[in-house]
Design a protein around this motif. Structure first.
Motif, PDB file in Angstrom:
ATOM      1  N   LEU A  43       0.397  13.728   9.974  1.00 13.89           N
ATOM      2  CA  LEU A  43       0.439  13.606   8.517  1.00 13.89           C
ATOM      3  C   LEU A  43      -0.867  13.035   7.987  1.00 13.89           C
ATOM      4  CD1 LEU A  43       2.106  13.863   5.937  1.00 13.89           C
ATOM      5  CD2 LEU A  43       3.028  11.584   6.369  1.00 13.89           C
ATOM      6  N   ARG A  44      -1.426  12.071   8.688  1.00 15.80           N
ATOM      7  CA  ARG A  44      -2.713  11.496   8.271  1.00 15.80           C
ATOM      8  C   ARG A  44      -3.803  12.567   8.278  1.00 15.80           C
ATOM      9  NH1 ARG A  44      -5.011   6.026   8.615  1.00 15.80           N
ATOM     10  NH2 ARG A  44      -7.281   6.176   8.717  1.00 15.80           N
ATOM     11  N   ASP A  45      -3.834  13.412   9.313  1.00 15.36           N
ATOM     12  CA  ASP A  45      -4.844  14.462   9.408  1.00 15.36           C
ATOM     13  C   ASP A  45      -4.654  15.530   8.330  1.00 15.36           C
ATOM     14  OD1 ASP A  45      -6.018  13.199  11.550  1.00 15.36           O
ATOM     15  OD2 ASP A  45      -5.007  14.419  13.063  1.00 15.36           O
ATOM     16  N   VAL A  46      -3.395  15.870   8.035  1.00 17.29           N
ATOM     17  CA  VAL A  46      -3.126  16.865   7.000  1.00 17.29           C
ATOM     18  C   VAL A  46      -3.579  16.356   5.641  1.00 17.29           C
ATOM     19  CG1 VAL A  46      -1.285  18.026   5.712  1.00 17.29           C
ATOM     20  CG2 VAL A  46      -1.252  18.030   8.209  1.00 17.29           C
TER      21      VAL A  46
ATOM     22  N   MET B  57      -4.412   6.189 -13.792  1.00 18.01           N
ATOM     23  CA  MET B  57      -3.348   5.403 -13.179  1.00 18.01           C
ATOM     24  C   MET B  57      -2.490   6.269 -12.261  1.00 18.01           C
ATOM     25  SD  MET B  57      -0.448   3.017 -14.974  1.00 18.01           S
ATOM     26  CE  MET B  57       0.171   4.358 -15.983  1.00 18.01           C
ATOM     27  N   ALA B  58      -2.259   7.522 -12.657  1.00 15.93           N
ATOM     28  CA  ALA B  58      -1.494   8.433 -11.812  1.00 15.93           C
ATOM     29  C   ALA B  58      -2.198   8.637 -10.477  1.00 15.93           C
ATOM     30  CB  ALA B  58      -1.312   9.773 -12.522  1.00 15.93           C
ATOM     31  N   LEU B  59      -3.514   8.769 -10.511  1.00 16.34           N
ATOM     32  CA  LEU B  59      -4.266   8.973  -9.274  1.00 16.34           C
ATOM     33  C   LEU B  59      -4.206   7.749  -8.375  1.00 16.34           C
ATOM     34  CD1 LEU B  59      -7.428  10.872 -10.561  1.00 16.34           C
ATOM     35  CD2 LEU B  59      -5.470  11.814  -9.364  1.00 16.34           C
ATOM     36  N   GLU B  60      -4.238   6.560  -8.972  1.00 22.59           N
ATOM     37  CA  GLU B  60      -4.129   5.345  -8.162  1.00 22.59           C
ATOM     38  C   GLU B  60      -2.773   5.287  -7.471  1.00 22.59           C
ATOM     39  OE1 GLU B  60      -6.530   3.164  -7.433  1.00 22.59           O
ATOM     40  OE2 GLU B  60      -7.814   4.542  -8.529  1.00 22.59           O
ATOM     41  N   LEU B  61      -1.708   5.617  -8.199  1.00 19.55           N
ATOM     42  CA  LEU B  61      -0.372   5.623  -7.593  1.00 19.55           C
ATOM     43  C   LEU B  61      -0.259   6.718  -6.539  1.00 19.55           C
ATOM     44  CD1 LEU B  61       1.852   4.951 -10.731  1.00 19.55           C
ATOM     45  CD2 LEU B  61       1.538   3.449  -8.774  1.00 19.55           C
ATOM     46  N   ALA B  62      -0.910   7.856  -6.770  1.00 17.98           N
ATOM     47  CA  ALA B  62      -0.896   8.940  -5.794  1.00 17.98           C
ATOM     48  C   ALA B  62      -1.528   8.487  -4.482  1.00 17.98           C
ATOM     49  CB  ALA B  62      -1.634  10.163  -6.350  1.00 17.98           C
ATOM     50  N   LYS B  63      -2.677   7.826  -4.589  1.00 21.29           N
ATOM     51  CA  LYS B  63      -3.358   7.364  -3.375  1.00 21.29           C
ATOM     52  C   LYS B  63      -2.530   6.309  -2.641  1.00 21.29           C
ATOM     53  CE  LYS B  63      -7.314   6.648  -5.559  1.00 21.29           C
ATOM     54  NZ  LYS B  63      -8.743   6.283  -5.814  1.00 21.29           N
ATOM     55  N   ILE B  64      -1.881   5.420  -3.412  1.00 20.60           N
ATOM     56  CA  ILE B  64      -1.030   4.410  -2.773  1.00 20.60           C
ATOM     57  C   ILE B  64       0.115   5.077  -2.022  1.00 20.60           C
ATOM     58  CG2 ILE B  64       0.600   2.534  -3.232  1.00 20.60           C
ATOM     59  CD1 ILE B  64      -1.240   1.679  -5.524  1.00 20.60           C
ATOM     60  N   ALA B  65       0.750   6.073  -2.646  1.00 23.70           N
ATOM     61  CA  ALA B  65       1.860   6.775  -2.002  1.00 23.70           C
ATOM     62  C   ALA B  65       1.409   7.431  -0.699  1.00 23.70           C
ATOM     63  CB  ALA B  65       2.432   7.822  -2.956  1.00 23.70           C
ATOM     64  N   LEU B  66       0.239   8.050  -0.718  1.00 23.56           N
ATOM     65  CA  LEU B  66      -0.268   8.726   0.483  1.00 23.56           C
ATOM     66  C   LEU B  66      -0.702   7.713   1.536  1.00 23.56           C
ATOM     67  CD1 LEU B  66      -2.295  11.569  -1.254  1.00 23.56           C
ATOM     68  CD2 LEU B  66      -0.052  11.739  -0.185  1.00 23.56           C
ATOM     69  N   TRP B  67      -1.275   6.599   1.111  1.00 19.31           N
ATOM     70  CA  TRP B  67      -1.664   5.555   2.071  1.00 19.31           C
ATOM     71  C   TRP B  67      -0.437   4.989   2.787  1.00 19.31           C
ATOM     72  CZ3 TRP B  67      -5.540   3.150  -1.853  1.00 19.31           C
ATOM     73  CH2 TRP B  67      -6.829   3.649  -1.605  1.00 19.31           C
TER      74      TRP B  67
ATOM     75  N   GLU C   6       2.281   6.426   3.489  1.00 20.10           N
ATOM     76  CA  GLU C   6       2.809   7.406   4.442  1.00 20.10           C
ATOM     77  C   GLU C   6       1.920   7.578   5.662  1.00 20.10           C
ATOM     78  OE1 GLU C   6       5.658   9.555   4.275  1.00 20.10           O
ATOM     79  OE2 GLU C   6       6.345   8.114   2.786  1.00 20.10           O
ATOM     80  N   THR C   7       0.669   7.177   5.564  1.00 16.07           N
ATOM     81  CA  THR C   7      -0.279   7.487   6.644  1.00 16.07           C
ATOM     82  C   THR C   7      -0.820   6.243   7.333  1.00 16.07           C
ATOM     83  OG1 THR C   7      -2.091   7.594   5.023  1.00 16.07           O
ATOM     84  CG2 THR C   7      -0.996   9.652   5.582  1.00 16.07           C
ATOM     85  N   ILE C   8      -0.126   5.119   7.200  1.00 11.73           N
ATOM     86  CA  ILE C   8      -0.550   3.906   7.906  1.00 11.73           C
ATOM     87  C   ILE C   8      -0.429   4.134   9.413  1.00 11.73           C
ATOM     88  CG2 ILE C   8       0.192   1.575   8.510  1.00 11.73           C
ATOM     89  CD1 ILE C   8      -1.372   1.463   6.066  1.00 11.73           C
TER      90      ILE C   8
ATOM     91  N   GLY D  51      -4.143  -0.061  13.754  1.00 15.85           N
ATOM     92  CA  GLY D  51      -5.494  -0.072  14.303  1.00 15.85           C
ATOM     93  C   GLY D  51      -6.491   0.764  13.540  1.00 15.85           C
ATOM     94  N   ARG D  52      -6.035   1.456  12.489  1.00 14.99           N
ATOM     95  CA  ARG D  52      -6.952   2.299  11.712  1.00 14.99           C
ATOM     96  C   ARG D  52      -6.884   1.913  10.234  1.00 14.99           C
ATOM     97  NH1 ARG D  52      -6.045   8.488  13.271  1.00 14.99           N
ATOM     98  NH2 ARG D  52      -7.941   8.655  12.004  1.00 14.99           N
ATOM     99  N   PRO D  53      -7.990   2.024   9.518  1.00 16.77           N
ATOM    100  CA  PRO D  53      -7.989   1.644   8.100  1.00 16.77           C
ATOM    101  C   PRO D  53      -7.315   2.702   7.240  1.00 16.77           C
ATOM    102  CG  PRO D  53     -10.119   2.553   8.690  1.00 16.77           C
ATOM    103  CD  PRO D  53      -9.312   2.497   9.969  1.00 16.77           C
ATOM    104  N   LEU D  54      -7.113   2.385   5.976  1.00 15.87           N
ATOM    105  CA  LEU D  54      -6.624   3.380   5.025  1.00 15.87           C
ATOM    106  C   LEU D  54      -7.692   4.442   4.837  1.00 15.87           C
ATOM    107  CD1 LEU D  54      -5.100   0.942   2.362  1.00 15.87           C
ATOM    108  CD2 LEU D  54      -3.910   2.117   4.227  1.00 15.87           C
TER     109      LEU D  54
END
Length: 434
Positions: free
Chosen positions: A238-241, A254-264, A266-268, A271-274
């Motif tokens: 999922l992180r690679d996709v 603000m929508a874009l900030e929430l979008a990035k948070i939602a994706l972050w 899901e992809t934690i 050992g790797r950063p956001l």
């Protein structure tokens, strides 16, 4: 925790810096004092999550926590009473008069869509007399309910509709892309070459669902037929996709900030950063502007100079005539041959190099961010960018002269002619590309 963290680092964090500590303190009325030590520990945690802190066993995440994102909060000071009141409001809610814990662990990431809608109804305000922060309609007179959503067309997409969209668009696309691919390497490359764009992404409800569906296929390919897909393998897929295949545009930052948070969220991956998402999520209006570069070849159409609202009809007539004359010359000498050659080879190669940069550490993510900023700055200096801006401006600029209410003197006629020269036409477009 990193291997070089002290043995008691996790305990030090848990007892002295964790949000769990704040929650415990929020239950004690005696803790609601005017000291500021709790806010200081919160800021320490957020700073530590930017680059990691081995003394507290905190990983380097960057992204949401990188420095400089909240300069006013960095400077602000909150007393313990204020912070604990906020902590209690975030941790408990009242249902039928009884306090209940808010279950964040099982909160679907898609719920950010409803959060987004609610935030659009809040208009922040600061009192000039008390310097207190509040919201119109809550702490101030007025009513904003639903206004921002209606004016911006921002509405949360229901999950049932998102699922149907994924079935009708993503599933056939994946099937088509994998057709004829026999080896796992070919199939993986085909999946990661997909480009899925939501031109009005909001909080990424559709993009997240699409990424999950594509990641399921990628994880199965990587696992092989004999192996089961593990949670770790799926999360890596999922992180690679999301890093390679997902793109979003929205008018609301603000929508874009929430979008990035939602994706972050899901992809934690431990050992790797956001990941770096800024290059794939752009704040802009997908309805305006050119959709194909070839539009510049045909020039600015006459419809751009149709009178709208308070546009001056005489000025519009002058502009239309000028544009029509320039359009004849443009058809004889199209400029795309010189305009696009310099762009295609250089910028596309640099963009491909940017996409290939690694994101394994916070330093690598920051290097990618710097490369993206440099490429964006270079792109904005290109003739192609200016030509696209002029094309769009021809439709949007008001075509009126504020002096029209005054007597029609020679001086005012000269002003009108100068205004006509200032409006973008195909003559301006042609000059921009030479």
């Amino acid at each position: 925790p990193s291997p070089d963290s002290p043995a008691d680092a996790a305990d030090v964090y848990w007892e002295g810096y964790s949000l769990h500590r704040l929650i415990r303190r929020a239950l004690r009325a005696s803790a609601y004092d005017r000291h500021t030590d709790l806010w200081t520990t919160v800021k320490i945690v957020f700073r530590a999550l930017a680059n990691g802190e081995k003394e507290l066993a905190l990983p380097a995440l960057g992204g949401l926590f990188r420095s400089g994102l909240t300069p006013y909060l960095d400077e602000a000071v909150l007393d313990n009473k204020t912070l604990l009141e906020a902590t209690a409001a975030l941790r408990w809610t009242q249902v039928n008069g009884a306090y209940q814990l808010i279950d964040y662990r099982n909160l679907d990431t898609e719920e950010f869509g409803s959060v987004y809608e609610s935030l659009l109804e809040l208009v922040p305000t600061i009192s000039r007399t008390t310097h207190a922060f509040g919201f119109v309609g809550i702490t101030e007179e007025g009513l904003t309910s639903g206004n921002a959503r209606k004016t911006s067309g921002s509405y949360y997409t229901p999950s049932c509709l998102v699922e149907e969209l994924v079935k009708s668009t993503i599933d056939p696309l994946v099937k088509k892309r994998l057709a004829g691919k026999t080896s796992d390497a070919e199939r993986e490359a085909a999946i990661l070459s997909l480009a899925i764009l939501d031109p009005a992404c909001g909080s990424a409800h559709f993009l997240l669902a699409a990424a999950r569906r594509v990641a399921e296929t990628l994880a199965k390919i990587r696992a092989g037929e004999a192996e089961a897909v593990t949670g770790e393998l799926y999360r890596e897929a999922l992180r690679d996709v999301i890093a390679n295949c997902v793109y979003g545009v929205d008018l609301n930052p603000m929508a874009l900030e929430l979008a990035k948070i939602a994706l972050w969220i899901e992809t934690i991956v431990p050992g790797r950063p956001l990941g770096f998402l800024d290059a794939h999520f752009i704040c802009g209006n997908s309805i305006l502007g050119i959709s194909r570069l070839k539009q510049l070849d045909t020039g600015i159409p006459g419809e751009a100079f149709d009178p709208v609202g308070e546009d001056d009809k005489q000025l519009v007539k002058t502009l239309k005539a000028k544009n029509a004359a320039a359009l004849k010359d443009l058809k004889k000498n199209p400029f795309s041959a010189t305009l696009f050659v310099e762009t295609d080879a250089a910028l596309v190669a640099k963009r491909q190099a940017l996409e290939a940069l690694p994101e394994g550490t916070v330093d690598e993510v920051e290097a990618k961010r710097a490369a993206f900023a440099a490429l964006s700055a270079e792109t904005h200096t290109r003739r192609l960018w200016s030509a696209a801006d002029l094309y769009t401006a021809a439709f949007l600029l008001p075509k009126s002269d504020p002096s029209l209410d005054y007597p029609d003197t020679a001086q005012l006629r000269a002003l009108r002619e100068n205004a006509a020269l200032g409006q973008p036409t195909d003559e301006t477009l042609a000059r921009c590309t030479k």
